[in-house]
Design an enzyme around this catalytic site. Structure first.
Site, mmCIF file in Angstrom:
data_model
loop_
_atom_site.group_PDB
_atom_site.id
_atom_site.type_symbol
_atom_site.label_atom_id
_atom_site.label_comp_id
_atom_site.label_asym_id
_atom_site.label_seq_id
_atom_site.Cartn_x
_atom_site.Cartn_y
_atom_site.Cartn_z
ATOM 1 N N LYS A 86 65.947 -2.535 5.805
ATOM 2 C CA LYS A 86 67.187 -2.537 5.009
ATOM 3 C C LYS A 86 67.819 -3.899 5.161
ATOM 4 O O LYS A 86 67.590 -4.597 6.153
ATOM 5 C CB LYS A 86 68.155 -1.469 5.531
ATOM 6 C CG LYS A 86 69.209 -1.076 4.531
ATOM 7 C CD LYS A 86 68.658 -0.053 3.583
ATOM 8 C CE LYS A 86 69.704 0.533 2.680
ATOM 9 N NZ LYS A 86 69.222 1.797 2.106
HETATM 10 N N1 GLU Z 1 68.269 1.909 -1.492
HETATM 11 C C1 GLU Z 1 67.516 3.082 -1.771
HETATM 12 C C2 GLU Z 1 67.462 3.987 -0.566
HETATM 13 O O1 GLU Z 1 68.324 3.945 0.282
HETATM 14 C C3 GLU Z 1 66.148 2.767 -2.355
HETATM 15 C C4 GLU Z 1 65.233 1.964 -1.471
HETATM 16 C C5 GLU Z 1 63.977 1.481 -2.184
HETATM 17 O O2 GLU Z 1 63.758 1.825 -3.320
HETATM 18 O O3 GLU Z 1 63.225 0.725 -1.529
HETATM 19 O O4 GLU Z 1 66.614 4.839 -0.458
#
Ligand code: GLU
Length: 422
Positions: free
Chosen positions: A111
């Site tokens: 993240k």
């Molecule tokens: N931000 C989204 C999540 O928390 C999507 C992450 C992604 O598609 O890599 O799952």
């Protein structure tokens, strides 16, 4: 905005670690394996300048946390928010590892984020910030390494700037470096709607499991971004009664069901707020959480249902559209009350599942239509639900316990199969 008033022990990282250690106890993990999985593999913290429109220089802080890459390249969103700090990103990165494992995606978890209010920047400032941040994390990402995607405060346009920046720095186009891009540069059909659609599919499955009829059921949706708004639309289309929705300022409530979800979505997109003329009572946004409804979908941000308000919840089922909306202090209270919570690492995997489809399509330069995407998403997320429900049946406990047992168990298995280098 939210985390400051939380009691000790309820911050996202404390909850993420607490949930992990409970799973580690159930799986009888030894201290070494526990320590590996409780920590991030790599933490990138950057400080970088951006030229503002008035000619001044402002310095921003950003992060990209690599939690684990045992099961494949790392995957997870990039968040732009004034609340972003390293501990929040650490928690969100760990949740991505478990999320990808629950959905059986061949990915680890990551993240990232920048501590910034994107709404306070001009478009030019936002683009310069994005491109500079993308360059700072560039050496650590890529289709085989770490593939970022949108999250709170970011969108397809920002992914396009990031993909372009990465490509310019490589010297050739690399569409598979980011997901959640516009369709024109290798984005996937259905990606924008994917998280909300996945929340809808998991709720359908949870209702079937509980013997709750979704048709006619009352639903309240907290958060009216791409997750909440799409989910609300799908619930209404399926015959559920969406009685309340909220954004960051307020909630609208109509016990007979809000009449025109599409108009609310349109107004939110065009005016940036819920339409003042729409029929229904106005409530403070947190009042939505304690309405007498069948299904509650917290799809805004983390730490919304806490030890302080969990006892007031009246819903029969909670499905986590956001990451971490129910804190670790709230969960045992809800369990005691008999309110099942379908956890984020299962319920909101729709986004990363379709991100996976986007990455696969980009790598093979061969694209699928929206029906194929939605069908594959439905199959994948419902099968994940069934696997989690089977573990819960076997072991007892909450849906979150079962999802963690499954996810942590899969990462442990992969770690053991690969062995420890050297
Ligand atoms: N931000 C989204 C999540 O928390 C999507 C992450 C992604 O598609 O890599 O799952």
């Amino acid at each position: 905005m939210t985390n400051v008033s939380l009691a000790t022990g309820e911050q996202p990282l404390e909850c993420a670690l607490g949930m992990f250690h409970q799973a580690a106890d159930r799986l009888h993990l030894d201290d070494g394996m526990r320590e590996v999985l409780a920590n991030s593999k790599r933490e990138i913290s950057v400080t970088f300048p951006v030229k503002m429109d008035d000619g001044s220089l402002r310095v921003f802080h950003g992060y990209r946390i690599h939690h684990n890459e045992t099961r494949g390249p790392m995957k997870g969103g990039l968040r732009y928010s004034p609340e972003v700090d390293i501990d929040e990103v650490r928690a969100l990165a760990m949740w991505m590892t478990w999320k990808c494992a629950v959905a059986r995606l061949p990915y680890g978890g990551a993240k990232g984020g920048v501590t910034v209010d994107p709404k306070a920047l001009s478009e030019g400032e936002l683009e310069r910030l994005t491109r500079r941040f993308g360059s700072e994390i560039g050496p650590f990402i890529g289709p085989e390494r770490d593939i970022p995607a949108p999250d709170m405060g970011t969108n397809a346009k920002i992914m396009a700037w990031l993909m372009d920046t990465y490509s310019m720095n490589q010297g050739y186009s690399v569409p598979a470096s980011f997901t959640g891009k516009p369709i024109s540069i290798g984005g996937s059909a259905g990606r924008f709607e994917a998280t909300g659609r996945g929340v809808f599919f998991t709720t359908q499955e949870a209702c079937r499991h509980m013997g709750l009829n979704l048709e006619g059921a009352t639903v309240a949706v907290q958060g009216f971004g791409n997750v909440g708004s799409v989910a609300a639309q799908l619930f209404a289309a399926a015959g559920a009664k969406v009685v309340s929705v909220s954004d960051s300022s307020e909630a609208i409530y109509d016990a007979n069901g809000l009449k025109h979800i599409n108009e609310i979505i349109e107004a939110k997109r065009e005016q940036g707020c819920l339409p003042p003329e729409h029929p229904g009572d106005r409530l403070a946004r947190e009042e939505l959480l304690t309405l007498p409804v069948d299904i509650l979908i917290p799809a805004a941000l983390e730490s919304q249902i806490t030890g302080a308000n969990a006892g007031d919840i009246k819903a029969k089922l909670i499905v986590e559209g956001a990451n971490g909306p129910v804190t670790c202090a709230a969960e045992p209270i809800l369990e005691e009350m008999g309110v099942p919570v379908i956890p984020d690492i299962l319920a909101n995997t729709g986004g990363v599942i379709v991100s996976y489809f986007e990455w696969v399509q980009d790598l093979q330069s061969f694209f699928w239509d929206e029906k194929e995407i939605n069908d594959k998403l439905e199959r994948m997320i419902k099968s994940a639900f069934k696997e989690v429900a089977a573990v819960r049946e076997r072991d007892g406990g909450t849906f979150r316990d079962a999802a963690y047992t499954l996810a942590v168990g899969r990462v442990v298995q992969a770690t053991q199969d690969r062995g420890i280098f050297p």
